[in-house]
Write a protein that holds these residues in place. Structure first.
Motif, PDB file in Angstrom:
ATOM      1  N   ALA A   1       0.843  -1.196   0.000  1.00 22.15           N
ATOM      2  CA  ALA A   1       0.000   0.000   0.000  1.00 22.15           C
ATOM      3  C   ALA A   1       0.884   1.253   0.000  1.00 22.15           C
ATOM      4  CB  ALA A   1      -0.928  -0.008   1.203  1.00 22.15           C
ATOM      5  N   THR A   2       0.229   2.415   0.039  1.00 21.82           N
ATOM      6  CA  THR A   2       0.940   3.688   0.152  1.00 21.82           C
ATOM      7  C   THR A   2       0.698   4.274   1.534  1.00 21.82           C
ATOM      8  OG1 THR A   2       0.802   4.196  -2.216  1.00 21.82           O
ATOM      9  CG2 THR A   2       1.139   6.048  -0.721  1.00 21.82           C
ATOM     10  N   ALA A   3       1.760   4.464   2.278  1.00 18.48           N
ATOM     11  CA  ALA A   3       1.652   5.097   3.595  1.00 18.48           C
ATOM     12  C   ALA A   3       1.657   6.609   3.418  1.00 18.48           C
ATOM     13  CB  ALA A   3       2.812   4.669   4.489  1.00 18.48           C
ATOM     14  N   VAL A   4       0.777   7.289   4.136  1.00 17.35           N
ATOM     15  CA  VAL A   4       0.719   8.743   4.121  1.00 17.35           C
ATOM     16  C   VAL A   4       1.024   9.218   5.541  1.00 17.35           C
ATOM     17  CG1 VAL A   4      -0.671  10.781   3.668  1.00 17.35           C
ATOM     18  CG2 VAL A   4      -0.984   8.731   2.267  1.00 17.35           C
ATOM     19  N   LEU A   5       2.164   9.873   5.706  1.00 13.32           N
ATOM     20  CA  LEU A   5       2.621  10.308   7.023  1.00 13.32           C
ATOM     21  C   LEU A   5       2.513  11.830   7.102  1.00 13.32           C
ATOM     22  CD1 LEU A   5       5.815   8.062   7.293  1.00 13.32           C
ATOM     23  CD2 LEU A   5       3.460   7.523   7.992  1.00 13.32           C
ATOM     24  N   PRO A   6       1.585  12.349   7.915  1.00 10.92           N
ATOM     25  CA  PRO A   6       1.390  13.803   7.990  1.00 10.92           C
ATOM     26  C   PRO A   6       2.310  14.480   8.994  1.00 10.92           C
ATOM     27  CG  PRO A   6      -0.294  12.705   9.275  1.00 10.92           C
ATOM     28  CD  PRO A   6       0.570  11.612   8.682  1.00 10.92           C
ATOM     29  N   CYS A   7       2.598  15.739   8.717  1.00  8.22           N
ATOM     30  CA  CYS A   7       3.367  16.590   9.624  1.00  8.22           C
ATOM     31  C   CYS A   7       2.726  17.969   9.568  1.00  8.22           C
ATOM     32  CB  CYS A   7       4.832  16.641   9.194  1.00  8.22           C
ATOM     33  SG  CYS A   7       5.839  17.848  10.085  1.00  8.22           S
ATOM     34  N   ARG A   8       1.896  18.280  10.551  1.00  6.55           N
ATOM     35  CA  ARG A   8       1.121  19.520  10.559  1.00  6.55           C
ATOM     36  C   ARG A   8       1.849  20.597  11.370  1.00  6.55           C
ATOM     37  NH1 ARG A   8      -2.492  21.130  14.349  1.00  6.55           N
ATOM     38  NH2 ARG A   8      -2.445  19.025  15.256  1.00  6.55           N
ATOM     39  N   LEU A   9       1.827  21.817  10.860  1.00  4.56           N
ATOM     40  CA  LEU A   9       2.420  22.941  11.594  1.00  4.56           C
ATOM     41  C   LEU A   9       1.351  23.625  12.429  1.00  4.56           C
ATOM     42  CD1 LEU A   9       4.949  24.721   9.214  1.00  4.56           C
ATOM     43  CD2 LEU A   9       5.289  22.791  10.759  1.00  4.56           C
ATOM     44  N   GLU A  10       1.535  23.641  13.755  1.00  2.00           N
ATOM     45  CA  GLU A  10       0.601  24.345  14.629  1.00  2.00           C
ATOM     46  C   GLU A  10       0.886  25.831  14.647  1.00  2.00           C
ATOM     47  OE1 GLU A  10       0.335  22.763  18.545  1.00  2.00           O
ATOM     48  OE2 GLU A  10      -1.137  21.243  17.955  1.00  2.00           O
ATOM     49  N   GLN A  11       2.134  26.194  14.405  1.00  2.00           N
ATOM     50  CA  GLN A  11       2.517  27.597  14.288  1.00  2.00           C
ATOM     51  C   GLN A  11       3.320  27.739  13.003  1.00  2.00           C
ATOM     52  OE1 GLN A  11       4.479  29.092  17.790  1.00  2.00           O
ATOM     53  NE2 GLN A  11       2.977  28.220  19.182  1.00  2.00           N
ATOM     54  N   GLY A  12       3.227  28.888  12.376  1.00  2.00           N
ATOM     55  CA  GLY A  12       3.918  29.093  11.120  1.00  2.00           C
ATOM     56  C   GLY A  12       3.112  28.555   9.950  1.00  2.00           C
ATOM     57  N   HIS A  13       3.611  28.775   8.749  1.00  2.00           N
ATOM     58  CA  HIS A  13       2.931  28.365   7.530  1.00  2.00           C
ATOM     59  C   HIS A  13       3.878  27.522   6.691  1.00  2.00           C
ATOM     60  CE1 HIS A  13      -0.304  31.153   8.504  1.00  2.00           C
ATOM     61  NE2 HIS A  13       0.615  32.070   8.747  1.00  2.00           N
TER      62      HIS A  13
ATOM     63  N   ALA B   1       7.787  10.223  -1.684  1.00  2.00           N
ATOM     64  CA  ALA B   1       7.308  11.418  -2.377  1.00  2.00           C
ATOM     65  C   ALA B   1       6.742  12.426  -1.383  1.00  2.00           C
ATOM     66  CB  ALA B   1       6.240  11.035  -3.401  1.00  2.00           C
ATOM     67  N   PRO B   2       7.324  13.625  -1.306  1.00  2.00           N
ATOM     68  CA  PRO B   2       6.802  14.664  -0.404  1.00  2.00           C
ATOM     69  C   PRO B   2       5.674  15.454  -1.057  1.00  2.00           C
ATOM     70  CG  PRO B   2       8.794  15.453  -1.441  1.00  2.00           C
ATOM     71  CD  PRO B   2       8.569  14.059  -1.972  1.00  2.00           C
ATOM     72  N   VAL B   3       4.703  15.852  -0.248  1.00  2.00           N
ATOM     73  CA  VAL B   3       3.552  16.631  -0.721  1.00  2.00           C
ATOM     74  C   VAL B   3       3.297  17.749   0.281  1.00  2.00           C
ATOM     75  CG1 VAL B   3       1.077  16.585  -1.257  1.00  2.00           C
ATOM     76  CG2 VAL B   3       2.537  14.642  -1.892  1.00  2.00           C
ATOM     77  N   ARG B   4       2.891  18.930  -0.225  1.00  2.00           N
ATOM     78  CA  ARG B   4       2.453  20.020   0.646  1.00  2.00           C
ATOM     79  C   ARG B   4       0.938  20.141   0.564  1.00  2.00           C
ATOM     80  NH1 ARG B   4       7.617  22.296  -0.343  1.00  2.00           N
ATOM     81  NH2 ARG B   4       8.473  23.356   1.498  1.00  2.00           N
ATOM     82  N   ASP B   5       0.277  20.105   1.716  1.00  2.00           N
ATOM     83  CA  ASP B   5      -1.174  20.262   1.783  1.00  2.00           C
ATOM     84  C   ASP B   5      -1.459  21.617   2.414  1.00  2.00           C
ATOM     85  OD1 ASP B   5      -3.890  20.188   2.215  1.00  2.00           O
ATOM     86  OD2 ASP B   5      -3.924  18.212   3.165  1.00  2.00           O
ATOM     87  N   ALA B   6      -1.653  22.640   1.569  1.00  2.00           N
ATOM     88  CA  ALA B   6      -1.832  24.004   2.071  1.00  2.00           C
ATOM     89  C   ALA B   6      -3.100  24.142   2.896  1.00  2.00           C
ATOM     90  CB  ALA B   6      -1.848  24.985   0.902  1.00  2.00           C
ATOM     91  N   ALA B   7      -4.172  23.434   2.503  1.00  2.00           N
ATOM     92  CA  ALA B   7      -5.448  23.553   3.221  1.00  2.00           C
ATOM     93  C   ALA B   7      -5.317  23.071   4.662  1.00  2.00           C
ATOM     94  CB  ALA B   7      -6.531  22.757   2.492  1.00  2.00           C
ATOM     95  N   ALA B   8      -4.525  22.024   4.885  1.00  2.00           N
ATOM     96  CA  ALA B   8      -4.335  21.485   6.239  1.00  2.00           C
ATOM     97  C   ALA B   8      -3.079  22.028   6.898  1.00  2.00           C
ATOM     98  CB  ALA B   8      -4.268  19.960   6.185  1.00  2.00           C
ATOM     99  N   ASN B   9      -2.337  22.916   6.190  1.00  2.00           N
ATOM    100  CA  ASN B   9      -1.066  23.452   6.686  1.00  2.00           C
ATOM    101  C   ASN B   9      -0.148  22.309   7.128  1.00  2.00           C
ATOM    102  OD1 ASN B   9       0.524  25.799   7.109  1.00  2.00           O
ATOM    103  ND2 ASN B   9       0.205  25.629   9.329  1.00  2.00           N
ATOM    104  N   SER B  10      -0.037  21.306   6.260  1.00  2.00           N
ATOM    105  CA  SER B  10       0.696  20.091   6.601  1.00  2.00           C
ATOM    106  C   SER B  10       1.642  19.685   5.477  1.00  2.00           C
ATOM    107  CB  SER B  10      -0.273  18.932   6.870  1.00  2.00           C
ATOM    108  OG  SER B  10      -1.100  19.183   7.970  1.00  2.00           O
ATOM    109  N   TYR B  11       2.756  19.093   5.898  1.00  2.00           N
ATOM    110  CA  TYR B  11       3.621  18.370   4.982  1.00  2.00           C
ATOM    111  C   TYR B  11       3.191  16.903   5.022  1.00  2.00           C
ATOM    112  CZ  TYR B  11       6.584  22.462   5.856  1.00  2.00           C
ATOM    113  OH  TYR B  11       7.067  23.737   5.999  1.00  2.00           O
ATOM    114  N   LEU B  12       3.295  16.226   3.896  1.00  2.00           N
ATOM    115  CA  LEU B  12       2.972  14.801   3.840  1.00  2.00           C
ATOM    116  C   LEU B  12       4.140  14.064   3.208  1.00  2.00           C
ATOM    117  CD1 LEU B  12      -0.676  15.015   2.394  1.00  2.00           C
ATOM    118  CD2 LEU B  12      -0.017  14.866   4.805  1.00  2.00           C
TER     119      LEU B  12
END
Length: 371
Positions: free
Chosen positions: A163-175, A215-226
């Protein structure tokens, strides 16, 4: 920090301290992962009362004195160990170390007959260091760096092989659009490795050994790196850290890491043995503490959870996790030690250790009666 060589080394001119192989600094670059702290002897040959007073602050001298005083009761290679029962000689927690630090600061103010400037916390040393730097003329921009982000990662994740693992990293402060993001991976019993850097301009810089499956992804709506790990393999089981960074590490803050377990692979092996040992025998009853060892052997990949219970009640105090060991055949072994005062044992108490291997889903328990 550890007290054994080569992590702690004394020379005539000073002392050097190297980080534990399992330690991940907040800035997990190759420089910081291998950063050795070298402290020269402070006034090595004092010739006056003032120099002798300052030599008493020498770190090398203090460490040698501390190791000598703690040798008789030391039970762990971590540098700082408890000096009171029931944890005598065992490694201390970060909370305990913080308490020691704050008590030391308070004592210094007391001996100097000066009032405390305010509430004292573990980070007060860092606050004092930055304040002194500012008062010495260091610019506020250099002291503060910049507005620091706060990366937040889930502690665990599980996905099936293929499968494809999706590992999120959300910023609580900053953008997220203001920072590069770096991803690191640490497999059990190994040093952390740099996976890739996803730059602000979208460019991806991968380290050799990590292909386009990562593969890195930026999710602007969730302010998260994936981080997407595609076509998962069992050997992808590891802890993955994200780090928000800007201006060549002038600001660099990492998350707490996500432990990824890949399930269902053909190479997955549940623990071949689970062993529970104890010194509860009658001829050792004069010892004030009971010690128990729970050992899980030959499993793959290397993530297990070992928990303790006493007469049906979960036990967390007095538990010392052992290091995960990589065996010659590529499998892993892990252990956990429980130290508990005998005076807390009830009549006909029972002790149980439970081992959960994440990737295979296997669970094993071992019990013994404490007469």
């Amino acid at each position: 920090m550890r007290c054994d060589y080569p992590y702690l080394a004394f020379t005539e001119s000073g002392v050097s301290l190297a980080p534990d192989i399992n330690f991940l600094p907040k800035v997990p670059s190759q420089f910081h992962l291998n950063l050795e702290v070298c402290l020269p002897t402070f006034f090595p040959n004092p010739s006056s009362d003032e120099e002798r007073r300052l030599h008493s602050l020498d770190v090398r001298r203090a460490l040698l004195f501390y190791l000598k005083r703690s040798k008789a009761f030391r039970r762990d290679q971590q540098l700082f160990v408890s000096y009171t029962s029931p944890r005598l000689g065992s490694r201390i927690s970060s909370q305990r170390f913080s308490k020691w630090l704050t008590e030391t600061i308070k004592t210094c103010y007391l001996l100097a007959k000066r009032p405390l400037p305010g509430p004292v916390r573990g980070h007060s040393t860092r606050a004092m260091a930055t304040s002194v730097a500012f008062l010495k003329g260091v610019s506020l921009a250099d002291v503060c760096g910049a507005f620091q982000p706060v990366p937040v990662q889930p502690p665990q994740a599980s996905f099936p092989e293929g499968a494809t693992a999706v590992l999120p990293c959300r910023l609580e402060q900053g953008h997220i659009q203001d920072y590069h993001v770096l991803w690191f991976r640490q497999q059990p019993a190994e040093r952390p490795a740099h996976v890739l850097k996803h730059r602000l301009d979208g460019q991806i810089e991968r380290t050799s050994g990590f292909d386009e499956r990562f593969a890195p992804v930026r999710d602007a709506a969730a302010n998260s790196y994936l981080l997407h790990v595609q076509e998962l393999r069992t050997e992808d089981s590891a802890t993955y850290w994200c780090m928000a960074e800007i201006d060549s590490f002038s600001v660099a803050v990492s998350g707490a890491g996500t432990q990824l377990s890949v399930t269902g692979g053909e190479s997955t092996r549940e623990p071949a043995k689970v062993i529970l040992l104890s010194d509860a025998a009658a001829h050792l009853s004069e010892s004030p503490d009971l010690h128990a060892l729970c050992l899980a052997e030959q499993f793959y990949p290397g993530f297990v959870e070992i928990t303790w219970s006493m007469s049906g009640n979960t036990v967390v105090e007095g538990v010392t996790p052992g290091e995960v060991i990589l065996n010659d055949d590529g499998s892993y072994s892990a252990s956990s030690v429980l130290t508990i005062p005998r005076q807390l044992l009830g009549k006909n108490a029972s002790l149980k250790c439970s081992v959960h291997h994440y990737s295979s889903g296997s669970k094993a328990e071992r019990s013994l009666k404490l007469c």
